[in-house]
Design a protein around this motif. Structure first.
Motif, PDB file in Angstrom:
ATOM      1  N   LYS A  38       0.826  -1.198   0.000  1.00  0.00           N
ATOM      2  CA  LYS A  38       0.000   0.000   0.000  1.00  0.00           C
ATOM      3  C   LYS A  38       0.865   1.254   0.000  1.00  0.00           C
ATOM      4  N   ALA A  39       0.267   2.349  -0.422  1.00  0.00           N
ATOM      5  CA  ALA A  39       0.912   3.654  -0.277  1.00  0.00           C
ATOM      6  C   ALA A  39       0.709   4.140   1.153  1.00  0.00           C
ATOM      7  N   LYS A  42      -2.582   5.737   1.958  1.00  0.00           N
ATOM      8  CA  LYS A  42      -3.768   4.893   1.825  1.00  0.00           C
ATOM      9  C   LYS A  42      -3.820   3.817   2.918  1.00  0.00           C
ATOM     10  N   PRO A  50      -5.280  -2.941  -1.521  1.00  0.00           N
ATOM     11  CA  PRO A  50      -4.871  -1.602  -1.988  1.00  0.00           C
ATOM     12  C   PRO A  50      -5.451  -1.291  -3.361  1.00  0.00           C
ATOM     13  N   SER A  51      -5.664  -0.010  -3.607  1.00  0.00           N
ATOM     14  CA  SER A  51      -6.161   0.402  -4.926  1.00  0.00           C
ATOM     15  C   SER A  51      -5.077   0.241  -5.989  1.00  0.00           C
ATOM     16  N   THR A  52      -3.836   0.508  -5.620  1.00  0.00           N
ATOM     17  CA  THR A  52      -2.679   0.290  -6.506  1.00  0.00           C
ATOM     18  C   THR A  52      -1.593  -0.424  -5.706  1.00  0.00           C
ATOM     19  N   PHE A  53      -0.909  -1.337  -6.372  1.00  0.00           N
ATOM     20  CA  PHE A  53       0.131  -2.125  -5.697  1.00  0.00           C
ATOM     21  C   PHE A  53       1.477  -1.412  -5.817  1.00  0.00           C
ATOM     22  N   HIS A  54       2.087  -1.129  -4.665  1.00  0.00           N
ATOM     23  CA  HIS A  54       3.379  -0.442  -4.631  1.00  0.00           C
ATOM     24  C   HIS A  54       4.465  -1.454  -4.241  1.00  0.00           C
TER      25      HIS A  54
END
Length: 278
Positions: A38-39, A42, A50-54
């Motif tokens: 996660k960011a 977030k 997570p909405s985007t994978f980091h």
């Protein structure tokens, strides 16, 4: 027909219970992984996924922390401890399993009695001994203090006791001495138990925190358990970079998962033999 129905129902309940328990056991790891990608902004969004994978958080573990050093220290020290504990346990277990004299069995009971003592009782005398030997804050001092394991001796002794007497008697008739019996009879027969003990010893040594935290102070000698606590205190203690800390935790689990995947079959065979011969 009714008996078949109840048998299937019983099997279904068993599978449902096992599935539920498996999900409960795996969920913390899923949560850890999802948090690690996660960011930071977030983290408290309220969603597990997570909405985007980091995935860059995992690269940051190796570039912004000393995780590689901690991993190396823990792995190589654990491997050395495994060698010492397995060798000493094999020799001691053979004596306690093969020699039926009263004084040998008395020594075995005496050793088991020391295993009942809490580990914390040994910290102060061990610390004093290592201090006088000038081995504080060294890997050698930690290895020396963990070179012998009462549990390993007991575990292998129980495996050696199950050795068929006919095989031992045949080897003795063939002229086998003690060392030949150990290396050609007892060790091959107990290889699954030894593989299980290797895994147990590695997990214990790799995850050990209390005693190393008292013994190791310099950062270049720290193990992964101490390094993770240090990382949590500096990065995750106030929620500053919790994803980085979770990524470091995930990385620290890789050696144990790899060892478990390699030795899982031998462990299953060892446990199966234990219950069959019980």
């Amino acid at each position: 027909m009714e008996a078949l129905y109840w048998a299937r129902l019983k099997t279904g309940i068993h599978y449902a219970a096992l599935t539920l328990l498996s999900v409960m056991m795996v969920f913390p790891y899923i949560w850890m992984f999802m948090t690690s990608v996660k960011a930071k902004d977030k983290l408290y969004s309220g969603s597990i996924f997570p909405s985007t994978f980091h995935f860059e958080n995992y690269f940051r573990v190796f570039t912004e922390t000393k995780m590689l050093l901690y991993l190396w220290n823990s792995i190589y020290v654990s491997v050395i401890i495994i060698v010492f504990q397995i060798v000493s346990a094999i020799l001691a277990a053979y004596v306690f399993a093969a020699i039926k004299k009263k004084w040998v069995q008395f020594c075995f009971v005496l050793i088991l009695a020391t295993y009942m003592l809490p580990a914390a009782i040994t910290y102060i005398p061990s610390f004093i001994v290592l201090s006088k030997a000038d081995l504080l804050d060294t890997h050698l001092g930690y290895i020396f203090s963990e070179a012998i394991s009462i549990f390993a001796i007991f575990f292998l002794r129980q495996a050696f006791v199950q050795m068929p007497k006919e095989v031992v008697h045949a080897a003795k008739l063939d002229g086998a001495g003690h060392l030949r019996l150990i290396f050609t009879v007892y060790i091959p027969y107990s290889k699954n138990a030894i593989a299980s003990l290797v895994l147990i010893t590695f997990i214990y040594s790799y995850n050990n925190y209390m005693w190393p935290s008292l013994l190791i102070k310099s950062e270049e000698n720290m193990f992964v358990t101490i390094g993770l606590r240090r990382l949590f205190m500096s990065q995750a203690g106030y929620g500053m970079d919790f994803p980085l800390a979770m990524a470091a935790c995930a990385v620290s689990l890789l050696p144990m998962f790899i060892l478990l995947a390699v030795s899982s079959k031998k462990i299953i065979h060892s446990m199966a033999n234990l219950y069959v011969n019980k």
